[in-house]
Design a protein around this motif. Structure first.
Motif, PDB file in Angstrom:
ATOM      1  N   LYS A 144       0.833  -1.214   0.000  1.00 49.18           N
ATOM      2  CA  LYS A 144       0.000   0.000   0.000  1.00 49.18           C
ATOM      3  C   LYS A 144       0.866   1.263   0.000  1.00 49.18           C
ATOM      4  O   LYS A 144       0.601   2.207  -0.744  1.00 49.18           O
ATOM      5  CB  LYS A 144      -0.938  -0.005   1.205  1.00 49.18           C
ATOM      6  CG  LYS A 144      -2.027  -1.053   1.103  1.00 49.18           C
ATOM      7  CD  LYS A 144      -2.853  -1.128   2.366  1.00 49.18           C
ATOM      8  CE  LYS A 144      -3.832  -2.300   2.287  1.00 49.18           C
ATOM      9  NZ  LYS A 144      -4.468  -2.567   3.565  1.00 49.18           N
ATOM     10  N   HIS A 147       2.681   1.529  -3.332  1.00 49.12           N
ATOM     11  CA  HIS A 147       1.732   1.949  -4.368  1.00 49.12           C
ATOM     12  C   HIS A 147       1.553   3.469  -4.314  1.00 49.12           C
ATOM     13  O   HIS A 147       1.509   4.146  -5.351  1.00 49.12           O
ATOM     14  CB  HIS A 147       0.383   1.234  -4.196  1.00 49.12           C
ATOM     15  CG  HIS A 147      -0.589   1.590  -5.261  1.00 49.12           C
ATOM     16  ND1 HIS A 147      -1.484   2.630  -5.139  1.00 49.12           N
ATOM     17  CD2 HIS A 147      -0.786   1.066  -6.495  1.00 49.12           C
ATOM     18  CE1 HIS A 147      -2.186   2.725  -6.245  1.00 49.12           C
ATOM     19  NE2 HIS A 147      -1.787   1.791  -7.083  1.00 49.12           N
ATOM     20  N   THR A 151       2.507   5.996  -7.244  1.00 46.18           N
ATOM     21  CA  THR A 151       1.458   6.872  -7.773  1.00 46.18           C
ATOM     22  C   THR A 151       1.920   8.330  -7.757  1.00 46.18           C
ATOM     23  O   THR A 151       1.687   9.074  -8.712  1.00 46.18           O
ATOM     24  CB  THR A 151       0.164   6.719  -6.947  1.00 46.18           C
ATOM     25  OG1 THR A 151      -0.249   5.347  -7.011  1.00 46.18           O
ATOM     26  CG2 THR A 151      -0.943   7.609  -7.468  1.00 46.18           C
ATOM     27  N   TRP A 160       8.413   1.283  -8.328  1.00 43.34           N
ATOM     28  CA  TRP A 160       7.656   0.259  -9.047  1.00 43.34           C
ATOM     29  C   TRP A 160       8.265  -1.121  -8.835  1.00 43.34           C
ATOM     30  O   TRP A 160       7.545  -2.106  -8.656  1.00 43.34           O
ATOM     31  CB  TRP A 160       7.568   0.604 -10.536  1.00 43.34           C
ATOM     32  CG  TRP A 160       6.596   1.703 -10.777  1.00 43.34           C
ATOM     33  CD1 TRP A 160       6.877   3.028 -10.959  1.00 43.34           C
ATOM     34  CD2 TRP A 160       5.175   1.586 -10.824  1.00 43.34           C
ATOM     35  NE1 TRP A 160       5.716   3.739 -11.116  1.00 43.34           N
ATOM     36  CE2 TRP A 160       4.650   2.870 -11.042  1.00 43.34           C
ATOM     37  CE3 TRP A 160       4.290   0.523 -10.695  1.00 43.34           C
ATOM     38  CZ2 TRP A 160       3.293   3.123 -11.141  1.00 43.34           C
ATOM     39  CZ3 TRP A 160       2.931   0.758 -10.803  1.00 43.34           C
ATOM     40  CH2 TRP A 160       2.443   2.045 -11.028  1.00 43.34           C
ATOM     41  N   LEU A 163       7.386  -2.256  -5.411  1.00 40.56           N
ATOM     42  CA  LEU A 163       5.962  -2.590  -5.391  1.00 40.56           C
ATOM     43  C   LEU A 163       5.748  -3.972  -6.020  1.00 40.56           C
ATOM     44  O   LEU A 163       5.010  -4.803  -5.477  1.00 40.56           O
ATOM     45  CB  LEU A 163       5.149  -1.525  -6.135  1.00 40.56           C
ATOM     46  CG  LEU A 163       3.648  -1.772  -6.265  1.00 40.56           C
ATOM     47  CD1 LEU A 163       2.992  -1.902  -4.887  1.00 40.56           C
ATOM     48  CD2 LEU A 163       3.007  -0.641  -7.071  1.00 40.56           C
ATOM     49  N   TYR A 167       4.162  -7.310  -4.243  1.00 40.33           N
ATOM     50  CA  TYR A 167       3.078  -8.106  -4.802  1.00 40.33           C
ATOM     51  C   TYR A 167       3.509  -9.563  -5.011  1.00 40.33           C
ATOM     52  O   TYR A 167       2.736 -10.484  -4.787  1.00 40.33           O
ATOM     53  CB  TYR A 167       2.593  -7.514  -6.132  1.00 40.33           C
ATOM     54  CG  TYR A 167       1.783  -6.241  -5.995  1.00 40.33           C
ATOM     55  CD1 TYR A 167       0.975  -5.997  -4.883  1.00 40.33           C
ATOM     56  CD2 TYR A 167       1.811  -5.271  -6.997  1.00 40.33           C
ATOM     57  CE1 TYR A 167       0.228  -4.835  -4.779  1.00 40.33           C
ATOM     58  CE2 TYR A 167       1.061  -4.111  -6.898  1.00 40.33           C
ATOM     59  CZ  TYR A 167       0.276  -3.897  -5.786  1.00 40.33           C
ATOM     60  OH  TYR A 167      -0.465  -2.751  -5.689  1.00 40.33           O
ATOM     61  N   LYS A 175      -1.146  -8.470 -10.226  1.00 37.58           N
ATOM     62  CA  LYS A 175      -0.605  -7.143  -9.902  1.00 37.58           C
ATOM     63  C   LYS A 175       0.868  -7.038 -10.283  1.00 37.58           C
ATOM     64  O   LYS A 175       1.326  -5.986 -10.711  1.00 37.58           O
ATOM     65  CB  LYS A 175      -0.834  -6.820  -8.427  1.00 37.58           C
ATOM     66  CG  LYS A 175      -2.301  -6.556  -8.124  1.00 37.58           C
ATOM     67  CD  LYS A 175      -2.505  -6.057  -6.729  1.00 37.58           C
ATOM     68  CE  LYS A 175      -3.983  -5.729  -6.525  1.00 37.58           C
ATOM     69  NZ  LYS A 175      -4.249  -5.140  -5.226  1.00 37.58           N
ATOM     70  N   VAL A 179       2.550  -4.245 -12.837  1.00 40.14           N
ATOM     71  CA  VAL A 179       3.772  -3.479 -12.548  1.00 40.14           C
ATOM     72  C   VAL A 179       4.786  -3.693 -13.667  1.00 40.14           C
ATOM     73  O   VAL A 179       5.416  -2.741 -14.140  1.00 40.14           O
ATOM     74  CB  VAL A 179       4.360  -3.868 -11.173  1.00 40.14           C
ATOM     75  CG1 VAL A 179       5.747  -3.274 -10.985  1.00 40.14           C
ATOM     76  CG2 VAL A 179       3.430  -3.423 -10.048  1.00 40.14           C
TER      77      VAL A 179
END
Length: 195
Positions: A144, A147, A151, A160, A163, A167, A175, A179
């Motif tokens: 979270k 992300h 963002t 990224w 992230l 995932y 997900k 990415v």
């Protein structure tokens, strides 16, 4: 009149002596520009000896110490900056960064959380929060935070990548694929690392 002149000279002497700490501070900044970090540290220490409440000097001292890898020393000074200015989100981020480098994960986590609470647009604070959470094996929360970092800074391949790793750890293949597709658009090299 001679008496007025003497009073003026006395007043100027006093004012100049009150400003010596600024001379050291400015010298420290200039020494930083010329990459003379040890000398800059000495100037900031002299500044703080003369004017302990000058938190700008405390912040610069901490920053230079951190840039030299002296994270434990930097942490002490960043803590002083945060105590003096608890609403400063960047100071909380800096504190979190050095705590993380010292392996003080829970304290880093707390500092990054406070930075994101104070200013939710600081992408590097979200990134630090995500890395700290991942290091503590709290991957759902890490995803979270990462992300949010990605963002806020969509062209940051490191956010990224991390992230995607979060995932992957959570076994969320769809997900991870998202990415990978996003990363592939602007950083194929980082994409290859992820897959």
């Amino acid at each position: 009149r001679l008496e007025d002149h003497d009073n003026l000279v006395h007043l100027l002497d006093r004012e100049v002596s009150l400003m010596v700490h600024w001379q050291y501070y400015i010298a420290g900044r200039l020494l930083e520009l010329f990459n003379r970090k040890e000398a800059a540290i000495g100037c900031y220490q002299a500044t703080l000896k003369l004017e302990p409440g000058l938190h700008r000097a405390q912040n610069r001292l901490a920053y230079v110490l951190a840039s030299l890898g002296r994270f434990a020393q930097a942490a002490e000074h960043f803590q002083a900056v945060v105590r003096a200015d608890p609403g400063n989100a960047v100071a909380h981020f800096n504190q979190g960064f050095v705590f993380d480098k010292c392996g003080r994960r829970e304290e880093a986590l707390s500092a990054f959380r406070e930075a994101t609470r104070l200013n939710p647009t600081i992408d590097r604070a979200w990134y630090g929060l995500g890395l700290s959470l991942a290091a503590l094996h709290r991957h759902d929360e890490a995803a979270k935070a990462l992300h949010e970092a990605a963002t806020l800074q969509p062209m940051n391949p490191h956010a990224w990548y991390q992230l995607g790793m979060a995932y992957h750890t959570l076994h969320q293949a769809e997900k991870v694929d998202e990415v990978v597709m996003h990363l592939l658009r602007f950083d194929p090299k980082m994409t290859r690392r992820l897959i």
